[in-house]
Design an enzyme around this catalytic site. Structure first.
Site, mmCIF file in Angstrom:
data_model
loop_
_atom_site.group_PDB
_atom_site.id
_atom_site.type_symbol
_atom_site.label_atom_id
_atom_site.label_comp_id
_atom_site.label_asym_id
_atom_site.label_seq_id
_atom_site.Cartn_x
_atom_site.Cartn_y
_atom_site.Cartn_z
ATOM 1 N N SER A 44 17.297 -13.796 14.585
ATOM 2 C CA SER A 44 16.976 -12.939 15.736
ATOM 3 C C SER A 44 17.527 -11.522 15.682
ATOM 4 C CB SER A 44 17.455 -13.604 17.030
ATOM 5 O OG SER A 44 16.554 -14.607 17.406
ATOM 6 N N LYS A 59 22.036 -6.343 23.919
ATOM 7 C CA LYS A 59 21.072 -7.425 24.195
ATOM 8 C C LYS A 59 21.474 -8.138 25.476
ATOM 9 C CE LYS A 59 18.908 -11.432 21.893
ATOM 10 N NZ LYS A 59 18.917 -12.278 20.678
ATOM 11 N N SER A 100 14.460 -12.677 18.354
ATOM 12 C CA SER A 100 14.493 -12.511 19.787
ATOM 13 C C SER A 100 15.131 -11.184 20.228
ATOM 14 C CB SER A 100 15.269 -13.656 20.436
ATOM 15 O OG SER A 100 16.633 -13.622 20.045
#
Lengths: 485, 480
Positions: B175, B77, B151
């Site tokens: 997330s 990420k 997210s």
């Protein structure tokens, strides 16, 4: 008839200090604390505020903070919390300063401050730890931001540990304020918590100043900045108090302001006021766990506290029979006190005090040398005083010897030997006295007739003839004997 | 190479270790797959094909002593700091930012980490659909018209699409878990402090946690093993021994007390989602667990408390993006105008919205009413869990209230978007571990079920999740 009420003006002063904590590394990262190095040579992602970098508490800074608090009789919190103080400024890389807010490491405590009007107890409100900001350097002007063509930032200072110490508004005069700062400096130095040199910016100070209302309540206070030396602190406060008094006498009211002291013109200026009050939005720093102090740990630190300046001062008076003044001078600097004690252990403590607090300090001050750097080691000093005590050299000759060895670092005996400074023995001296009497018959006669004043002249002649290598008392004795007075 | 793509990360790692497959072959397979599907899926902000191959070559060059996870290509990420590889956090303000150091989680994984790229995300991890990325939305590999959740939507989509075998995400309010649920993969949020946050660009420091996103539960256990551990650079990282997460995986649920959270099964949860969770509960009971109804009485306050605490922290955490030292700077007359314009142009709407919410919540005069009150709620929620865990070993719930929704469906309704995390937020507030594991399908789309356990019970959670995998019959299937 108009009677004008006379009003007395009583100052009310509170001080806020920031002291560099004497650690090797920064408050929240492993970068070295170093002042004066090339810019941005002691930085890392943490003190540059890079994304994702996290702070880790410097344990040594916490120890030193707590020890400083203990030295002032503060209460150490069982639990202390770091908090973020949020504001934007280019020297603040994270957009917040890690400080302490609601739960500082130490509260309470006091410093007893001697003043010309007696001792004042100045209470300590709180002591907390925080990180320093980076340093903005404005180019294209004399160093101020206004009108500069550019600004550079040196992050060497970013994240260095600071101790904030806030007093209660207990200080009744600018003199007492200065003395408070002096005492605080001594305590911090004694504990080893800070080098606390105001000239070097290691101890910075701001003051809250007001004049008490006639009914005894606090007047409106102003904040006074740029009082970063003991002298300017006293002068700046005197100046601001005069300004406030003039405002009040003219029937005006003191406005809550931040004032800046300009020592050159001995003037105070209002700093540009902000458009609105800053809201720092303090909240507990989520990247750090609360500090928890056990009783055992606190006691362990307490046991490591060195003798504090005040206690040492009292001991010097008691143990060595010194005057308060000499004891004060000798204990004002830890190194000096330690030097003194080494010498006083071997020779007469009072003589040692005279030589060290007088002659040696004068030489140090003149040369701008620290006691720790002088070539006159305690051993040399002991030897020198010994030479005077056993009559080998006179005190005045010894002063010359001290000046020489201060420069060269030689041993006092070697200097005495080489320069032929040893005092004459009694026989040799008697011969010189006879010569002086013969050469000055009139004066000798007057002494015989009881004119004691003239003897000084004859002593002087003898001293001149011996180039000072005679003990004045001994010369007088011999003269008196010869002239039968 | 299609055969390689069918393997799980665990299986691939074993083949690499035994030299049956080289890390470079795996890296090439990953790169090819990325090239093939990335135009549609858009899982990455930055792909690093050369780095992938170079690192794989380093792995192959190492003589023996490979760790059980070495050589398996990983998507990271874009909120985790990678030295020399730009790290944008999905934000314009860090568009060209190259970090000076690697996040500790990646350092723990080990040298020669074979990284596929930096996965897309909602800006600074704020969002539940990956639509808040300055680099455009990621698509759900199951249905390209839908969002992958967020997210960590890029990480989830990458795993679902086989762009790398596994991924790291971060979870502040769900997330990792919610996108895992929406993309039909496994997502684990470990106990707060289990994985170092050093190098994780902070959203809400007291809630953020790095977590594995994987094809199955065993892969999640292995990836957690790789990244977990105490870190002296992170004061909030736990100095607790890291157990062997793989050894108890097949232990089953017999004798475990599992509580189905009543407050997470009512209004607001799609019936199709509820059905899957209820079915799994029944299957677990059949597998030997005792299943009862658990209660978290303060559940309804969790979401509001979160939306005070997280914005408060983010308002402070994002203050460093000021254009002074790195990242975007929009030149202007005077430093304050420069701040204003840099942040105006650099941050997207959601970031600005949360900065404003948080700034307000911390302001003098409002602090107690908002931040102070929210912290009290947080304490209540912790107590709720403590009480629930005195009765149950694990808690079961949906991960998200819905399946994947259409791109654009919630962008104009922040509250509806926030509601996506209603079941996942409580675990963050309490700092406990929670996992999302696929339980089945609804409307042809994957549904995640969530298992929550007490602090540091990851072995237990993984074991139960493995059982869910077993009873659900759901198997990883590369999409699209």
């Amino acid at each position: 008839m108009e009677t004008k009420e006379r009003r007395t003006y009583q100052a009310v002063i509170g001080l806020e200090f920031h002291a560099h904590v004497a650690t090797r590394t920064k408050m929240f990262c492993g970068c070295r604390v170093a002042y004066g190095d090339p810019p941005n040579t002691h930085t890392c992602p943490v003190c540059l505020g890079h994304p994702g970098a996290l702070p880790v508490i410097n344990e040594r800074a916490v120890e030193l903070g707590v020890m400083a608090g203990l030295a002032m009789g503060c209460e150490v919190a069982p639990r202390a919390v770091f908090a973020r103080k949020n504001y934007f400024y280019p020297d603040l890389p994270k957009g917040y300063q890690i400080s302490q807010y609601e739960e500082p490491i130490c509260t309470g405590g006091y410093i007893d401050v001697p003043t010309s009007e007696g001792t004042v107890r100045v209470r300590i409100q709180r002591l907390h730890l925080e990180e320093d900001t980076a340093k903005n350097v404005h180019v294209g002007t004399s160093g101020r931001m206004h009108g500069s063509t550019g600004s550079l930032i040196d992050f060497n200072r970013s994240g260095t540990p600071l101790m904030e110490i806030v007093t209660e508004p207990d200080i009744p005069s600018p003199e007492a304020a200065r003395e408070t700062a002096v005492r605080l400096k001594e305590i911090l130095q004694a504990v080893g918590a800070s080098e606390a040199d105001m000239e070097k910016g290691q101890l910075r100070c701001e003051a809250n100043v007001s004049i008490r209302n006639p009914d005894g309540s606090f007047g409106t206070k102003t904040e006074l900045k740029n009082i970063n030396s003991f002298r300017f602190m006293e002068r700046g406060l005197l100046r601001e108090l005069r300004r406030q008094r003039e405002v009040l006498e003219a029937g005006g009211q003191v406005q809550q302001r931040t004032m800046h002291y300009d020592p050159e013109g001995d003037e105070v200026y209002e700093t540009r006021s902000k458009e609105f009050a800053e809201d720092y939005r303090y909240f507990p720093e989520p990247d750090l766990l609360p500090l928890e102090f056990t009783e055992a740990w606190i006691n362990e630190l307490r046991s490591r506290l060195p003798e504090l300046p005040e206690a040492m001062r009292a001991r010097f008076v008691e143990q060595y029979g010194l005057s308060e003044y000499d004891a004060g001078v000798l204990t004002s600097d830890r190194e000096l006190a330690s030097y003194y004690e080494k010498v006083a252990f071997e020779v007469d403590p009072k003589q040692a005090a005279n030589w060290i607090s007088g002659d040696l300090r004068a030489l140090l001050n003149e040369a701008g040398t620290e006691i720790s750097d002088t070539k006159v080691t305690p051993q040399r000093m002991i030897e020198l005083i010994g030479l005077v005590e056993n009559g080998t050299i006179s005190r005045s000759a010894a002063k010359d010897v001290l000046a020489r060895i201060f420069e060269s670092g030689e041993s006092p005996s070697a200097v005495v030997e080489r320069e032929g400074l040893a005092q004459m023995g009694a026989d040799e001296l008697s011969g010189v006295v006879e010569e002086v009497i013969s050469a000055n018959p009139e004066e000798a006669q007057r002494v015989r007739e009881g004119d004691k004043k003239v003897i000084g002249f004859l002593i002087g002649q003898v001293m001149k003839a011996t180039r000072g290598n005679a003990d004045g008392g001994q010369v007088r004795e011999i003269l008196m004997e010869r002239l039968g007075s | 190479m299609a055969g390689l793509l069918e393997l799980t990360a665990y299986e691939l790692a074993q083949k690499i270790r035994s030299r049956e497959v080289s890390a470079q072959e795996a890296a090439e397979a990953a790169n090819e797959r990325v090239e093939a599907v990335e135009p549609e899926v858009k899982a990455f902000i930055t792909t690093t094909p050369e780095l992938t191959l170079a690192r794989a070559a380093e792995v192959d060059a190492r003589n023996g002593n490979l760790k059980p996870w070495d050589g398996v290509p990983l998507a990271v990420k874009d909120v985790l700091s990678t030295r020399g590889v730009r790290t944008t956090c999905g934000s314009r303000i860090l568009e060209n930012f190259e970090p000076l150091y690697d996040a500790s989680a990646l350092v723990n994984f080990g040298e020669n980490l074979v990284m596929v790229g930096k996965a897309n995300m909602d800006e600074f991890a704020m969002g539940s659909s990956t639509e808040n990325s300055a680099y455009g939305p990621t698509r759900n590999p199951w249905d390209l018209s839908r969002v992958p959740g967020g997210s960590s939507g890029g990480s989830a989509a990458a795993v679902a699409a086989g762009e790398g075998w596994w991924a790291l995400g971060t979870d502040t309010g769900g997330s990792v878990r919610q996108p895992a649920a929406l993309c039909g993969i496994v997502g684990l949020k470990p106990t707060y402090g289990r994985v170092s946050r050093h190098g994780l660009v902070a959203f809400a420091s007291s809630l953020d946690q790095v977590g594995p996103m994987t094809r199955d539960v065993r892969d999640a256990a292995l990836l957690l093993q790789a990244v977990a551990g105490h870190d002296p650079h992170d004061s909030t990282s736990a100095n607790v021994e890291v157990p062997d997460y793989l050894s108890e995986l097949e232990g089953g649920v017999s004798g475990l007390r599992i509580g189905l959270v009543g407050e997470m099964m009512g209004e607001g949860i799609d019936p199709g989602v509820r059905e899957v969770v209820e079915r799994i509960a029944g299957e677990l009971e059949e597998a030997g667990a005792s299943v009862g109804e658990a209660h978290l009485p303060h559940q309804e306050y969790a979401l509001p408390a979160y939306y005070i605490i997280a914005p408060a922290e983010v308002s402070s955490n994002l203050a460093r993006f000021d254009g002074v030292r790195y990242g975007l700077r929009v030149p202007a007359e005077g430093v304050h105008e420069m701040y204003r314009r840099t942040r105006e142009e650099g941050f997207g709407d959601e970031a600005k919205r949360r900065i404003m919410l948080g700034t307000y919540a911390l302001s003098t005069g409002y602090y107690e009413a908002y931040y102070g009150q929210a912290q009290k709620v947080r304490t209540k929620i912790i107590e709720d869990f403590r009480s629930a865990f005195s009765q149950f070993d694990l808690l079961l719930s949906p991960t998200a209230p819905t399946v994947a929704f259409e791109v654009g469906a919630k962008v104009d309704d922040p509250l509806a978007m926030y509601y996506q995390d209603v079941c996942s937020i409580p675990a963050n507030l309490a700092g406990i571990p929670a996992i999302s594991v696929p339980g089945g399908l609804s409307e042809g789309l994957p549904v995640g079920v969530q298992l929550m356990g007490d602090h540091f019970t990851e072995p237990l959670i993984l074991r139960a999740a493995r059982a869910v995998e077993e009873v659900s019959g759901f198997e990883y299937e590369m999409k699209p």
